[in-house]
Scaffold this motif. Structure first.
Motif, PDB file in Angstrom:
ATOM      1  N   ILE A  46      -4.465  -8.642   2.328  1.00 14.16           N
ATOM      2  CA  ILE A  46      -3.028  -7.868   2.038  1.00 14.16           C
ATOM      3  C   ILE A  46      -2.173  -7.760   3.205  1.00 14.16           C
ATOM      4  CG2 ILE A  46      -1.871  -6.056   0.495  1.00 14.16           C
ATOM      5  CD1 ILE A  46      -2.790  -7.483  -1.353  1.00 14.16           C
ATOM      6  N   VAL A  47      -3.097  -6.228   3.218  1.00 16.23           N
ATOM      7  CA  VAL A  47      -3.299  -5.493   4.864  1.00 16.23           C
ATOM      8  C   VAL A  47      -2.461  -6.697   6.393  1.00 16.23           C
ATOM      9  CG1 VAL A  47      -4.174  -3.735   6.539  1.00 16.23           C
ATOM     10  CG2 VAL A  47      -4.909  -3.887   4.308  1.00 16.23           C
ATOM     11  N   GLY A  48      -3.314  -7.044   6.439  1.00 16.29           N
ATOM     12  CA  GLY A  48      -3.440  -8.632   6.781  1.00 16.29           C
ATOM     13  C   GLY A  48      -1.370  -8.768   7.346  1.00 16.29           C
ATOM     14  N   VAL A  49      -1.293  -9.530   6.268  1.00 18.75           N
ATOM     15  CA  VAL A  49       0.412  -9.360   5.653  1.00 18.75           C
ATOM     16  C   VAL A  49       0.664  -8.503   5.777  1.00 18.75           C
ATOM     17  CG1 VAL A  49       1.353 -10.530   4.020  1.00 18.75           C
ATOM     18  CG2 VAL A  49      -0.181 -11.786   4.181  1.00 18.75           C
ATOM     19  N   VAL A  50       0.073  -7.475   5.863  1.00 16.73           N
ATOM     20  CA  VAL A  50       1.658  -6.366   5.869  1.00 16.73           C
ATOM     21  C   VAL A  50       1.619  -6.077   7.310  1.00 16.73           C
ATOM     22  CG1 VAL A  50       1.591  -3.646   5.267  1.00 16.73           C
ATOM     23  CG2 VAL A  50       1.234  -4.868   3.480  1.00 16.73           C
ATOM     24  N   LEU A  51       0.821  -5.466   7.847  1.00 16.44           N
ATOM     25  CA  LEU A  51       0.802  -5.151   9.595  1.00 16.44           C
ATOM     26  C   LEU A  51       1.839  -6.637  10.064  1.00 16.44           C
ATOM     27  CD1 LEU A  51      -2.242  -4.643   9.919  1.00 16.44           C
ATOM     28  CD2 LEU A  51      -0.576  -3.321  10.079  1.00 16.44           C
ATOM     29  N   GLN A  52       0.919  -7.797  10.127  1.00 15.56           N
ATOM     30  CA  GLN A  52       2.453  -8.751   9.921  1.00 15.56           C
ATOM     31  C   GLN A  52       3.795  -8.934  10.282  1.00 15.56           C
ATOM     32  OE1 GLN A  52       0.801 -13.226  11.021  1.00 15.56           O
ATOM     33  NE2 GLN A  52      -0.876 -12.003   9.928  1.00 15.56           N
ATOM     34  N   LEU A  53       3.700  -8.308   8.555  1.00 12.76           N
ATOM     35  CA  LEU A  53       5.555  -8.353   8.093  1.00 12.76           C
ATOM     36  C   LEU A  53       5.630  -7.311   8.990  1.00 12.76           C
ATOM     37  CD1 LEU A  53       5.628  -9.129   4.454  1.00 12.76           C
ATOM     38  CD2 LEU A  53       5.589  -9.967   6.297  1.00 12.76           C
ATOM     39  N   GLN A  54       4.877  -6.434   9.638  1.00 15.67           N
ATOM     40  CA  GLN A  54       5.655  -5.187  10.043  1.00 15.67           C
ATOM     41  C   GLN A  54       5.532  -5.215  11.320  1.00 15.67           C
ATOM     42  OE1 GLN A  54       2.510  -1.773   8.473  1.00 15.67           O
ATOM     43  NE2 GLN A  54       4.247  -1.314   7.319  1.00 15.67           N
TER      44      GLN A  54
ATOM     45  N   LYS B 107     -14.810  -2.374   3.893  1.00 17.31           N
ATOM     46  CA  LYS B 107     -13.846  -2.788   5.201  1.00 17.31           C
ATOM     47  C   LYS B 107     -13.085  -3.740   4.553  1.00 17.31           C
ATOM     48  CE  LYS B 107     -16.229  -7.467   6.505  1.00 17.31           C
ATOM     49  NZ  LYS B 107     -16.551  -8.227   7.572  1.00 17.31           N
ATOM     50  N   TYR B 108     -12.636  -4.017   3.433  1.00 16.62           N
ATOM     51  CA  TYR B 108     -11.936  -4.647   2.543  1.00 16.62           C
ATOM     52  C   TYR B 108     -10.813  -3.624   1.717  1.00 16.62           C
ATOM     53  CZ  TYR B 108     -14.429  -8.440   3.762  1.00 16.62           C
ATOM     54  OH  TYR B 108     -15.368  -9.902   4.219  1.00 16.62           O
ATOM     55  N   CYS B 109     -11.680  -2.746   0.846  1.00 15.61           N
ATOM     56  CA  CYS B 109     -10.546  -1.464   1.111  1.00 15.61           C
ATOM     57  C   CYS B 109      -9.677  -1.192   1.557  1.00 15.61           C
ATOM     58  CB  CYS B 109     -11.590  -0.153  -0.090  1.00 15.61           C
ATOM     59  SG  CYS B 109     -13.062  -0.900  -0.787  1.00 15.61           S
ATOM     60  N   PHE B 110      -8.336  -0.804   0.627  1.00 15.42           N
ATOM     61  CA  PHE B 110      -6.918  -0.082   1.137  1.00 15.42           C
ATOM     62  C   PHE B 110      -6.044   1.064   0.079  1.00 15.42           C
ATOM     63  CE2 PHE B 110      -3.828  -3.029  -0.296  1.00 15.42           C
ATOM     64  CZ  PHE B 110      -5.231  -3.841  -0.718  1.00 15.42           C
ATOM     65  N   CYS B 111      -7.503   1.433  -1.136  1.00 13.29           N
ATOM     66  CA  CYS B 111      -6.128   1.659  -1.397  1.00 13.29           C
ATOM     67  C   CYS B 111      -6.014   2.910  -1.800  1.00 13.29           C
ATOM     68  CB  CYS B 111      -7.377   2.230  -2.589  1.00 13.29           C
ATOM     69  SG  CYS B 111      -8.917   3.155  -2.298  1.00 13.29           S
ATOM     70  N   GLU B 112      -6.356   3.495  -0.076  1.00 14.48           N
ATOM     71  CA  GLU B 112      -6.031   4.370   0.851  1.00 14.48           C
ATOM     72  C   GLU B 112      -4.006   4.533   0.661  1.00 14.48           C
ATOM     73  OE1 GLU B 112      -6.162   5.289   4.186  1.00 14.48           O
ATOM     74  OE2 GLU B 112      -5.314   6.937   4.632  1.00 14.48           O
ATOM     75  N   SER B 113      -4.054   3.182   1.430  1.00 13.73           N
ATOM     76  CA  SER B 113      -2.771   2.866   2.239  1.00 13.73           C
ATOM     77  C   SER B 113      -1.896   2.289   0.810  1.00 13.73           C
ATOM     78  CB  SER B 113      -2.995   1.631   2.079  1.00 13.73           C
ATOM     79  OG  SER B 113      -4.092   1.325   3.164  1.00 13.73           O
ATOM     80  N   MET B 114      -1.670   2.559  -0.121  1.00 12.05           N
ATOM     81  CA  MET B 114      -0.892   2.434  -2.122  1.00 12.05           C
ATOM     82  C   MET B 114      -1.174   3.094  -2.434  1.00 12.05           C
ATOM     83  SD  MET B 114       0.086  -1.851  -0.949  1.00 12.05           S
ATOM     84  CE  MET B 114       0.383  -1.590  -2.479  1.00 12.05           C
ATOM     85  N   GLY B 115      -1.461   4.393  -2.214  1.00 12.02           N
ATOM     86  CA  GLY B 115      -1.692   5.535  -2.690  1.00 12.02           C
ATOM     87  C   GLY B 115      -2.747   5.943  -3.957  1.00 12.02           C
ATOM     88  N   THR B 116      -3.343   4.869  -4.245  1.00 10.18           N
ATOM     89  CA  THR B 116      -4.218   4.956  -5.186  1.00 10.18           C
ATOM     90  C   THR B 116      -6.210   5.178  -5.019  1.00 10.18           C
ATOM     91  OG1 THR B 116      -4.534   2.586  -4.508  1.00 10.18           O
ATOM     92  CG2 THR B 116      -3.389   3.293  -6.928  1.00 10.18           C
ATOM     93  N   ASP B 117      -5.804   6.003  -3.815  1.00  5.73           N
ATOM     94  CA  ASP B 117      -7.673   6.308  -3.964  1.00  5.73           C
ATOM     95  C   ASP B 117      -7.788   7.765  -4.577  1.00  5.73           C
ATOM     96  OD1 ASP B 117      -5.033   7.391  -2.492  1.00  5.73           O
ATOM     97  OD2 ASP B 117      -6.412   7.876  -0.417  1.00  5.73           O
ATOM     98  N   THR B 118      -6.852   8.574  -5.297  1.00  9.94           N
ATOM     99  CA  THR B 118      -7.700   9.127  -5.682  1.00  9.94           C
ATOM    100  C   THR B 118      -7.857   9.072  -7.374  1.00  9.94           C
ATOM    101  OG1 THR B 118      -5.671  10.926  -5.146  1.00  9.94           O
ATOM    102  CG2 THR B 118      -8.189  10.913  -4.194  1.00  9.94           C
ATOM    103  N   PRO B 119      -8.339   9.504  -8.028  1.00 11.59           N
ATOM    104  CA  PRO B 119      -8.235   9.378  -9.544  1.00 11.59           C
ATOM    105  C   PRO B 119      -7.058  10.228 -10.469  1.00 11.59           C
ATOM    106  CG  PRO B 119     -10.359  10.765  -9.466  1.00 11.59           C
ATOM    107  CD  PRO B 119      -9.787  10.417  -8.113  1.00 11.59           C
ATOM    108  N   LYS B 120      -5.898  10.204 -11.086  1.00 14.34           N
ATOM    109  CA  LYS B 120      -5.369  10.520 -10.868  1.00 14.34           C
ATOM    110  C   LYS B 120      -5.449  10.668 -12.369  1.00 14.34           C
ATOM    111  CE  LYS B 120      -2.199   9.801  -7.061  1.00 14.34           C
ATOM    112  NZ  LYS B 120      -2.455   8.893  -6.710  1.00 14.34           N
TER     113      LYS B 120
END
Ligand SMILES: Cc1cc2nc3c(=O)[nH]c(=O)nc-3n(C[C@H](O)[C@H](O)[C@H](O)COP(=O)(O)OP(=O)(O)OC[C@H]3O[C@@H](n4cnc5c(N)ncnc54)[C@H](O)[C@@H]3O)c2cc1C
Ligand code: SF4
Ligand code: SF4
Ligand code: SF4
Ligand code: SF4
Ligand code: FES
Lengths: 289, 356, 260
Positions: free
Chosen positions: B329-337, B134-147
């Motif tokens: 971070i996710v909570g903060v972004v959601l609040q800023l949004q 429940k703390y992972c959010f790499c998907e939102s940062m676009g870093t969820d697949t190995p590049k």
């Protein structure tokens, strides 16, 4: 796997230099002339800085203080803390380390052919001196020239003998001020009572001028206001920022201003850039100017 | 072009024998009920395959928490080079790979940092797939697949590990034991694709990433920063744990005879009050609010130039390591949004790792 | 400058009111120092001591009795560098805090009896009475920091002592955080680093014995501990045990009022 250059040298290794002469400029300010033993510093430009290393003590960023750097380099240093105090204990002939030069320096190419106004507050004269020397050496490349130099106390005046010569020249207008003028040893030149900003209002600066500023952080806001009131364009204003510097090469993060490495993309910035950087010329501090 | 292989999960012991032959192997190991750490291991039984985030990210192998840069005496300076023996780093998840890529960008920029580069270039990196908690959010940062940045990447496809080989060194490893690896067949390739689709549906902690950098600047004066800043301890926990924080301090250590000594560097944190102080005691970020906001900006907006990309890779380490619960971070972004109204911070500080 | 004089620098080591913990650390490291300094005085460790001017005076303990103060002033007058070593000398430690919490006369009479001849005064750190050149906190001090301080002073340089929070040191050692994982009242966020995060490394909470870090965020620390269910008095008690100056806690009293 990441590829690495063969024989990659550590950029943290300083070059040795020997103190050749020590000239006292005012109570806590001294000009050190260093003889470079190894390494090449001939590329140093006005506005750039070097990291001065005292073995066992630490490093400090110090502005290049003369226009030309060859076998020797001049550094004007104020005694404020650990490293600088330790330096003041050294004698001629002793060894120090140097890394650099770092940073971009003043935009000499952009200044070419333009009227120039150089503004120094306090120790800000150190980098401004190298710029002034450069302009005077290549005088025909530049238009009108103004120097504004503000001090807290008249006794803090640096480079008084050099300034005497400058004052005699007809191709430069000089405005020097101190907030307090006192003491038996009055400065041997026309010094006025007031602040840098007062001198600015006297000086015939207008929108045709390119500006170079270096001084304590609190000075910038007021000087910029003064310049704008005279119609100077933002993109003609260049400020040298002081930030805490450790590595000098965009790694350690100490020098961040807003989103930039002051050590690499600065320390001289154009005001138009600074407007995009939070915290660039606002700060909390103790001194006035 | 990448090469694709697979090996049976039950053969993981043999895989470890193989990488142990290359050099010392670092892998996640359990160090407490809730925490893991990359440590040297001698076999796969010591490895915590369930680990999502270690306390310190893998950057610690290349950018040491503390290291000597050089030693000196009266007349000479001797660079202290990192040992040159090869090492293997096993179990790096996609967020941490992305983190290493950020570190690479900084430390390989001119002038290259020789210590980092030497350590980085002698280390074989083996990635490992994971399922978010429940703390992972790499998907939102676009870093969820190995590049990039790995030699081999292992994806758990049930009975097998699916292996992507991206570098000559990775292929060499596979060639050194052809009995263990077989080329990935069609079924395995399908299971690989399905795994990553399934995984991307597992994220519960997320935000729409459009315009996040712009929103951070837009909301620079949002009162949320003051609320968070008032709770900030300026303890600096959030930066050493971050896979992309690269700041350091340098100090001289003098010997008693005054003739020799060493120059060392150690990790530093922009959350600490003295970080930005200059002569005259001017401080450009005097209060916790200024420093916290600065940190958030570096993570979500990135710097303007030359590395103008957000440096957060969504690993969630800061969220679970902030004693005050303000690095959500996710909570903060959601609040800023403007998508979430009330601070829900303090609740998010327990390190359980329930996956989906 | 010391080295100019081409003579061996002199040091002296003294204890005022303290537990002799720093004196022990210094004693343990004396063999490393002795090739480079002349030891003029160390009453804790030797019987022949000289009262002469010294280059470096290392003083442990707080000023808690009039004769501590006399001794301190006397040492100051003949020392070039005066170094406060240990929490007692730097912050005043438990005895300074005790004097803030309880009445001095009651403490003296309850410990030494009603008609005791003990002359006690409010216990305070050295810098409250004389100029202190270098402050090296610790409980006890860290030996390598101590040697680094002496190495700098021998060259007449000010030593580099940082006051970053303990958490940074704790994280560099990659300890699981006891404040978060075990809900222990760890004071790492507001305490100066230097001990190597000893307590958290053993799974225990830091109780702040090195004294505060630079600009400690005491209000935020209190907020975090209160939210974890600790009582206000316990929190304030923990935070102040080792002599942290009380003006760091001004705003915290507002919390108390808010709580009621
Ligand atoms: C680009 C640049 C050019 C400079 N040019 C000159 C110059 O020509 N002459 C000169 O005398 N001074 C110059 N300075 C300032 C000089 O670097 C500091 O005064 C010096 O580093 C203080 O070191 P210290 O060890 O003596 O002081 P300390 O005891 O370390 O501290 C004194 C004060 O200086 C600050 N400081 C410490 N280290 C640094 C650092 N690495 N960078 C910035 N501030 C620091 C501290 O925060 C403190 O407020 C320049 C600074 C910069 C950034
Ligand atoms: S900012 Fe936090 S979530 Fe993002 S990469 Fe750093 S530690 Fe991970
Ligand atoms: S967030 Fe702070 S510590 Fe981390 S890289 Fe950025 S400036 Fe450095
Ligand atoms: S944000 Fe959290 S972890 Fe970071 S300094 Fe503040 S309280 Fe500490
Ligand atoms: S255990 Fe204590 S010192 Fe260590 S990180 Fe946690 S709060 Fe800080
Ligand atoms: S001085 Fe280290 S990044 Fe600029």
């Amino acid at each position: 796997m990441l590829k690495v250059k063969q024989n990659l040298q550590s950029p943290f290794i300083p070059h040795w230099a020997i103190i050749r002469s020590i000239t006292n400029l005012s109570e806590d300010n001294t000009l050190f002339e260093l003889q470079i033993e190894d390494g090449d510093f001939s590329e140093c430009k006005p506005g750039q800085f070097v990291q001065l290393w005292l073995p066992g003590v630490g490093e400090s960023p110090i502005s290049v203080c003369s226009a030309k750097v060859g076998e020797t380099i001049e550094l004007c240093i104020r005694r404020v803390g650990r490293v600088t105090n330790a330096l003041f204990l050294l004698n001629e002939g002793e060894r120090v380390g140097l890394r650099g030069p770092f940073g971009t320096g003043f935009p000499l190419e952009k200044y070419k052919g333009k009227n120039l106004c150089l503004i120094a507050g306090g120790l800000g004269i150190a980098p401004i001196r190298s710029l002034l020397q450069h302009v005077l050496l290549n005088r025909e490349d530049y238009g009108k020239l103004i120097l504004i130099y503000g001090l807290r106390h008249s006794a803090q005046l640096l480079f008084r003998h050099e300034l005497k010569h400058v004052l005699r020249r007809r191709d430069i207008e000089v405005f020097i001020s101190a907030e307090e003028i006192r003491g038996p040893d009055l400065p041997p030149m026309s010094m006025q009572l007031g602040r840098v900003t007062d001198m600015l209002s006297l000086a015939p600066v207008d929108e045709s001028y390119e500006i170079a500023i270096c001084g304590p952080p609190v000075m910038y806001k007021y000087v910029v206001q003064g310049l704008k009131a005279k119609g100077v364009k933002e993109n003609s204003i260049w400020l040298s920022l002081e930030r805490h510097m450790k590595c000098g090469m965009g790694k350690c993060g100490h020098c961040f201003v807003g989103g930039r490495f002051t050590c690499m993309q600065g320390p001289v910035f154009n005001l138009t850039e600074l407007r995009f950087l939070p915290e660039a010329i606002e700060c909390e501090g103790t001194e006035s100017c | 072009m990448q090469h694709y292989y697979s090996f049976e999960k039950s053969s993981i012991g043999r895989f470890f024998d193989l990488i142990n032959k290359i050099g010392r192997v670092w892998a996640p190991v359990r160090v407490s009920e809730a925490s893991f750490s990359f440590k040297p291991v001698s076999n796969h039984e010591q490895v915590a395959f369930e680990a999502l985030r270690t306390i310190l990210p893998p950057k610690k192998l290349f950018f040491s928490p503390e290291e000597t840069l050089f030693r000196f005496d009266e007349n000479s300076i001797h660079e202290v080079s990192p040992p040159s023996e090869r090492e293997v780093l096993f179990g790096v998840h996609p967020c941490d790979l992305a983190g290493l890529n950020v570190m690479d960008t900084i430390y390989s920029a001119h002038p290259q940092d020789s210590h980092y580069m030497k350590r980085r270039s002698k280390t074989l990196i083996i990635g490992l797939s994971c399922l978010p908690d429940k703390y992972c959010f790499c998907e939102s940062m676009g870093t969820d697949t190995p590049k990039k940045g790995y030699d081999l990447f292992l994806t758990d496809i049930g009975s097998h590990y699916f292996v992507q080989a991206q570098t000559p060194e990775g292929l060499e490893l596979i060639d050194s034991c052809r009995e263990l690896f077989s080329p990935a067949d069609e079924d395995q390739r399908n299971r690989f694709k399905q795994f990553w689709i399934y995984r991307s549906q597992c994220f519960t902690n997320k935000f729409e990433s459009d315009n996040v950098p712009a929103i951070v600047d837009m909301e620079w004066d949002n009162k949320l920063w003051d609320e968070l800043g008032q709770r900030c301890l300026s303890c600096g926990n959030c930066t050493p744990v971050c896979p992309t924080c690269y700041c350091f301090d340098i100090v001289d250590i003098s010997s008693l005879d005054g003739k020799s000594g060493e120059r060392k560097r150690e990790w530093d944190s922009c959350q600490i009050v003295s970080f930005a102080k200059v002569a005259g005691d001017f401080n450009f970020r005097p209060g916790p609010v200024d420093r916290l906001k600065f940190w958030y900006r570096h993570k979500l907006h990135g710097f303007d130039d030359p590395y103008g990309f957000p440096t957060c890779v969504g690993c969630g380490r800061c969220t679970v390591s902030c004693p005050s619960g303000i690095d959500d971070i996710v909570g903060v972004v959601l609040q800023l949004q403007g998508k979430r109204m009330k601070e829900q911070g303090a609740e998010a500080t327990k390190g359980d790792s329930s996956s989906c | 400058m010391l080295s100019d004089l081409k003579r061996i620098p002199t040091i002296a080591v003294y204890g005022l009111t303290g537990c002799a913990g720093e004196l022990l650390v210094i004693l343990e490291n004396l063999d490393k120092l002795l090739p480079f300094v002349k030891l003029r005085s160390f009453p804790f460790a030797q019987s022949h001591n000289e009262i002469t001017p010294v280059d470096i005076a290392l003083i442990e303990g707080s000023v808690s009795q009039p004769h501590d103060l006399e001794k301190l002033k006397e040492i100051r007058a003949r020392s070039r560098w005066l170094v406060a070593v240990g929490n007692c000398a730097v912050w005043g430690c438990v005895q300074a805090e005790g004097c803030k919490r309880f009445s001095l006369t009651e403490m003296v009479s309850s410990v030494y009896g009603n008609d005791s001849k003990i002359a006690a005064m409010e216990s305070k750190p050295l810098a409250d009475h004389v100029k202190v050149d270098v402050k090296l906190s610790g409980c006890p001090i860290n030996a390598s920091q101590f040697l680094a301080v002496v190495a700098s002073l021998l060259k007449d340089n000010l030593p580099y002592i940082t006051h970053k929070p303990l958490c940074l040191e704790c994280k560099l050692k990659e300890n699981p955080c006891v404040l978060i994982e075990k809900n222990l009242p760890c004071l790492g966020p507001v305490t100066a680093a230097g001990c190597g995060a000893l307590c958290p490394s053993m799974g225990a909470a830091c109780y702040g014995c090195w004294g505060p870090c630079e600009t400690p965020q005491m209000d935020a620390m209190a907020t975090v501990l209160l939210e974890k269910g600790f009582q206000f008095d316990e929190v304030l008690g923990r935070l102040t045990t080792f002599g942290a100056p009380h003006d760091l806690f001004k705003r915290m009293s507002e919390f108390k009022t808010a709580e009621n």
